[in-house]
Design a protein around this motif. Structure first.
Motif, PDB file in Angstrom:
ATOM      1  N   SER A 137      -2.194  -5.386   1.672  1.00  0.00           N
ATOM      2  CA  SER A 137      -2.062  -6.679   1.001  1.00  0.00           C
ATOM      3  C   SER A 137      -3.382  -7.438   0.981  1.00  0.00           C
ATOM      4  N   GLU A 138      -4.109  -7.439   2.100  1.00  0.00           N
ATOM      5  CA  GLU A 138      -5.349  -8.198   2.200  1.00  0.00           C
ATOM      6  C   GLU A 138      -6.498  -7.555   1.423  1.00  0.00           C
ATOM      7  N   LEU A 139      -6.509  -6.216   1.359  1.00  0.00           N
ATOM      8  CA  LEU A 139      -7.594  -5.504   0.673  1.00  0.00           C
ATOM      9  C   LEU A 139      -7.202  -5.035  -0.720  1.00  0.00           C
ATOM     10  N   ARG A 140      -5.964  -5.364  -1.126  1.00  0.00           N
ATOM     11  CA  ARG A 140      -5.442  -4.962  -2.437  1.00  0.00           C
ATOM     12  C   ARG A 140      -5.462  -3.441  -2.610  1.00  0.00           C
ATOM     13  N   LEU A 141      -4.981  -2.748  -1.598  1.00  0.00           N
ATOM     14  CA  LEU A 141      -4.860  -1.293  -1.649  1.00  0.00           C
ATOM     15  C   LEU A 141      -3.446  -0.925  -2.071  1.00  0.00           C
ATOM     16  N   ASN A 142      -3.272   0.271  -2.581  1.00  0.00           N
ATOM     17  CA  ASN A 142      -1.965   0.721  -3.059  1.00  0.00           C
ATOM     18  C   ASN A 142      -1.138   1.239  -1.879  1.00  0.00           C
ATOM     19  N   PHE A 143      -0.227   0.400  -1.380  1.00  0.00           N
ATOM     20  CA  PHE A 143       0.598   0.753  -0.230  1.00  0.00           C
ATOM     21  C   PHE A 143       1.415   2.015  -0.491  1.00  0.00           C
ATOM     22  N   GLY A 144       2.021   2.097  -1.670  1.00  0.00           N
ATOM     23  CA  GLY A 144       2.908   3.208  -1.977  1.00  0.00           C
ATOM     24  C   GLY A 144       2.218   4.557  -1.926  1.00  0.00           C
ATOM     25  N   VAL A 145       1.012   4.613  -2.494  1.00  0.00           N
ATOM     26  CA  VAL A 145       0.272   5.879  -2.506  1.00  0.00           C
ATOM     27  C   VAL A 145      -0.122   6.284  -1.082  1.00  0.00           C
ATOM     28  N   ILE A 146      -0.615   5.310  -0.302  1.00  0.00           N
ATOM     29  CA  ILE A 146      -1.023   5.614   1.071  1.00  0.00           C
ATOM     30  C   ILE A 146       0.189   6.014   1.916  1.00  0.00           C
TER      31      ILE A 146
END
Length: 408
Positions: A137-146
């Motif tokens: 959320s803080e780094l705008r990374l794709n949670f679903g893919v990770i």
């Protein structure tokens, strides 16, 4: 062009790689631990006794997630608590096959030791998810893919250990799981600590106590906890007694990790597209859709399952539902919580999960032994449906409250 290729990756890319490693290795190692139930069943644990053991473990997990979640908020570091819980949790878990199994006190020993190590082990998944969700959320990374990396490697690990068990034996799965967790601990050491508001201090310099009123006066959060209690009661019944369901159909329980691996594989599609789904649909609808899918598995178990192959096939619904739930529920809790209580909010959510586990395991074991496998899963189906209806009803009540407030 060469300069672009040689450019050093940004901190977001490096953190995404680290989180993928942490999450992937963690779930790969956890796939080896699925044989705990098989190990205990082979040493005389009935469904009722297994239910009691799991209920005790859930009771300890309530204290665990609440305590360590609060501690991480107070010290301002999820990473430190995660490293500690992983190290002690897997280390103590590896010792289980060395406990005596044929003594008169063996059953009592297992009923004490396994729940006790849950004080550390019970927080591992919560803390791993916490550091993943907050960093994404803080780094705008794709949670679903990770997160899907974890589901994929859980699948790989489940198939691998199923192939190894005939050669190494079920007891070896305990220390193999701990051995595989070592790289995850190193990934955790180098993970980024999510941002937290610094703890408030009084005039004399002492850290002020956390004020949980912002959470427990939040109608949406409390409504979700009520839904979670019923939902996870159904989940604990579904998951903790499926091994006995497999056995009731005369199937080989040594293939149990293949069943778990297959379900994890079908978590991946909804996890990968979770960002797009969250943009298109409200989180509450995704959560309810996930529960419907998981309920469908139980209905199919009750009415149509007749072999190990059919059990695995119907578990597709649970895999899809769990992927959808993972990609939405954690974000729902994260969005509802204030910045200085995000770890605590997630901890209380997991504590509610553990509370439901106590009821689900204690009653589930007795009901399973009383009514039999297929009627049991029909009852679990109705429990899922009840949780969905109550969750949907909470939004109707909230809407009416808002209309009354606007009218005043």
């Amino acid at each position: 062009m060469k300069r672009k290729l040689l450019r050093k990756p940004g901190p977001g890319v490096l953190e995404a790689i680290n989180l993928s490693g942490l999450n992937g290795v963690y779930w790969f190692a956890m796939s080896f631990s699925t044989y705990q139930a098989v190990y205990l069943q082979t040493h005389g644990f009935s469904a009722s006794l297994m239910g009691l053991l799991n209920a005790l473990g859930s009771a300890v997990a309530i204290a665990s997630v609440s305590f360590w979640g609060t501690v991480s908020d107070k010290v301002g570091s999820v990473k430190k608590i995660l490293v500690m819980s992983l190290t002690l949790g897997v280390g103590l878990f590896a010792l289980i096959p060395f406990l005596p199994v044929e003594k008169s006190y063996s059953t009592l020993l297992f009923l004490i030791y396994i729940p006790a190590i849950n004080f550390f082990r019970g927080s591992m998944t919560n803390l791993t998810d916490n550091i993943l969700v907050r960093n994404c959320s803080e780094l705008r990374l794709n949670f679903g893919v990770i997160r899907s990396v974890g589901s994929f490697l859980y699948t790989v690990g489940g198939v691998l250990i199923a192939a190894l068990v005939p050669y190494v034996g079920i007891p070896a799965t305990f220390w193999l799981s701990a051995l595989c967790m070592i790289p995850a601990i190193f990934f955790a050491l180098f993970a980024r600590d999510p941002k937290s508001r610094p703890p408030k201090r009084s005039a004399n310099g002492k850290v002020e106590k956390l004020n949980f009123g912002a959470l427990f006066h939040n109608y949406a959060y409390i409504s979700f906890l009520l839904f979670a209690f019923l939902f996870y009661t159904a989940c604990s019944c579904e998951g903790n007694f499926v091994l006995f369901f497999v056995k009731s159909l005369g199937a080989d329980t040594e293939k149990f990790s293949v069943f778990s691996a297959y379900r994890a594989l079908f978590e991946i599609p909804f996890l990968i597209f979770s960002v797009k789904l969250r943009r298109k649909f409200p989180l509450k609808y995704l959560i309810m859709a996930a529960a419907v899918l998981m309920a469908t598995e139980c209905l199919c178990f009750s009415l149509f399952a007749h072999s190990f192959f059919s059990i695995v096939a119907f578990s597709t619904f649970f895999g899809l539902g769990n992927g959808l739930f993972l990609g939405s529920a954690l974000h729902y809790v994260y969005d509802l919580a204030p910045d200085n209580l995000k770890a605590s909010a997630q901890a209380f959510f997991v504590a509610m999960q553990s509370t439901a586990g106590i009821l689900g395991n204690l009653l589930g074991g007795m009901v399973f032994d009383s009514v039999g496998a297929k009627p049991f899963y029909l009852l679990v189906f109705f429990l899922y449906i009840l949780s969905i209806l109550i969750f949907a009803g909470s939004f109707l009540i909230e809407k009416k409250r808002g209309q009354k407030a606007a009218a005043l």
